[in-house]
Scaffold this active site. Structure first.
Site: not given
Ligand code: S3P
Length: 442
Positions: A22-23, A27, A122, A167, A317, A344, A348, A396
């Site tokens: 996903k990351s 990008r 968030r 981060s 994650d 997140k 979590r 998740r």
């Protein structure tokens, strides 16, 4: 609203692929959109988060053709984006909204970035404040702490920023802003967060310099980068569910093909090994500047571990699924320095503690982590107890509870599992494939 019912009692067996990272997909879309000419992004993540980023760039004037296997991106060049007609909806994606906030701050047009209920809760101040220090004009709810964000593109200036948190979303947001800023930008973080942006800059030939946890980049580079093919590795954060599942469900044997092995992401593998897991790394290779391998995992009784602040960024994650591993391991697991988990897609620490406790796990919540007294493997009668569980709209959490449920004595129902689509379309089908495969071979 969809729900998922897990009936325990069978091992996981077989060979699978998981969705693209996903990351890396976020990008890849951004950098191919800013490239000159055609690019292909293959094996990309078709989760809603990445599709929202794709739609965002379409609304910014970039032609992108989509098949299930590949995106064809007609790059507009670094200065080719155009003002969208309406607000950009980033859905559930923190990466999408924060990276785009940086990129759009230095354009010569106006954009509004928004998202779902979770995104609007968030923290955005973590990117808005440093972007304002670069000269950005950004308005938002609560003085810019919360989305929607309204960005009036302007000419930015480079700056030196020391981030209080490790981060990759903050670092990458500022790197994209820095590309459009006058002069030098320096970004330091307390520990190295995932470095996919830096690797993809290198892959496209965009100059920058990295020294430990500090990145330096000269804005408005004279080079123009051309379109390329980006082969996206399988997402280790998606593979994580099957790696833990195969470890904790007796008699399992699973191979996940083509998994991204970027060392800023592989904390889970180190921790699982420390817990006694049997993981083989096979066929190591490199794709588009990212290390990739096949992973084979066979079940093994796990033991508790101590996880400290230095291990958090490269595992960030994977904590929901690690909580599951710890809940059924022998002995105590202590997680400290993980307060980032509270901001997140859900909190979590709270959500995993609540749901696993409902399944009989022994978990104490701490402000920056948790203490888990493992139940130990209980054999054929199951370790956890079947329950009706909530996902809190967090993909998740939903998938972690599903894997934990494989070790329960009774079936478990997980409610509101639509959120799994954000990163892992067809998760239930993949899981069933492995369970069916086990039935075929028994
Ligand atoms: C991501 C970075 C991480 C991670 C998120 C994806 C990225 O967030 O939790 O799922 O692609 O940059 P932080 O960088 O804010 O920890």
């Amino acid at each position: 609203m969809a729900s998922l019912t897990i009936t325990p009692g069978r091992p996981l067996k077989g060979t699978i692929r998981v969705p693209g990272d996903k990351s890396v997909t976020h990008r890849a879309i951004i950098l191919t959109a800013l490239a000159e000419g055609l690019s292909q992004v293959t094996d990309y993540c078709r989760g809603e988060d990445c599709l929202n980023t794709m739609r965002a760039f379409q609304s910014l004037g970039v032609r992108i053709e989509e098949t299930p296997e590949q995106l064809t991106v007609h790059g507009k060049g670094m200065w080719g984006l155009t003002e969208p007609f309406g607000p950009i909806d980033c859905g559930n994606s923190g990466t999408g909204i924060r990276l785009m906030a940086g990129l759009l701050a230095g354009q010569d047009f106006f954009t509004v970035l928004t998202g779902d209920e979770s995104i609007r809760r968030r923290p955005m101040g973590r990117v808005v404040k440093p972007l304002r220090a670069m000269g950005a004009t950004i308005a938002g709810r609560k003085g810019g702490e919360l989305a929607p964000l309204a960005i009036t593109g302007t000419r930015l200036k480079g700056m030196s920023y020391v981030s209080p948190v490790a981060s990759a979303q903050i670092k990458s947001s500022l790197l994209f802003a820095a590309l459009y800023a006058d002069g030098l930008t320096t970004i330091s973080e307390p520990r190295l967060s995932r470095d996919h942006t830096e690797r993809m800059f290198a892959y496209f030939g965009i100059p920058f310099h990295r020294d430990g946890c500090t990145v330096r980049i000269e804005g408005r580079p004279s080079i123009r980068w051309s379109g390329k093919t980006v082969v996206v590795p399988g997402d280790l954060s998606a593979a994580a569910f099957f790696l833990v599942g195969a470890s904790i469900v007796p008699d399992s044997d699973v191979t996940v093909l083509s998994v991204g092995m970027n060392p800023t992401r592989t904390g889970l593998l180190d921790i699982l090994r420390q817990m006694g897991a049997h993981i083989e790394v096979l066929n190591s290779r490199e794709e588009a500047g990212e290390p990739v391998a096949d992973l084979r995992v066979r079940s093994m009784p796990l033991r508790g571990v101590q996880i400290g602040p230095e291990q958090i960024p490269q595992t960030i994650d994977e904590f929901p699924i690690l909580c599951v591993a710890a809940a059924v391991a022998e002995g105590e697991t202590v997680i400290t320095g993980a307060e980032e988990l509270r901001v997140k897609e859900s909190d979590r620490i709270a959500t995993m503690a609540t749901e696993l406790r409902a399944m009989g796990a022994r978990i104490e919540e701490r402000p920056d982590g948790m203490v888990i007294q493992g139940l130990g493997r209980k054999g054929a009668n199951g370790t956890l107890t079947g329950a009706t569980c909530a996902s809190y709209g967090d993909h998740r959490v939903a998938m972690s509870v599903a894997i934990g449920a494989l070790t329960a004595a009774q079936p478990t129902q997980i409610q509101n599992t639509d959120c799994i689509e954000t990163s892992f379309p067809n998760f239930d089908r993949k899981l069933l494939e492995l369970l069916t495969d086990s039935v075929k071979r028994l």
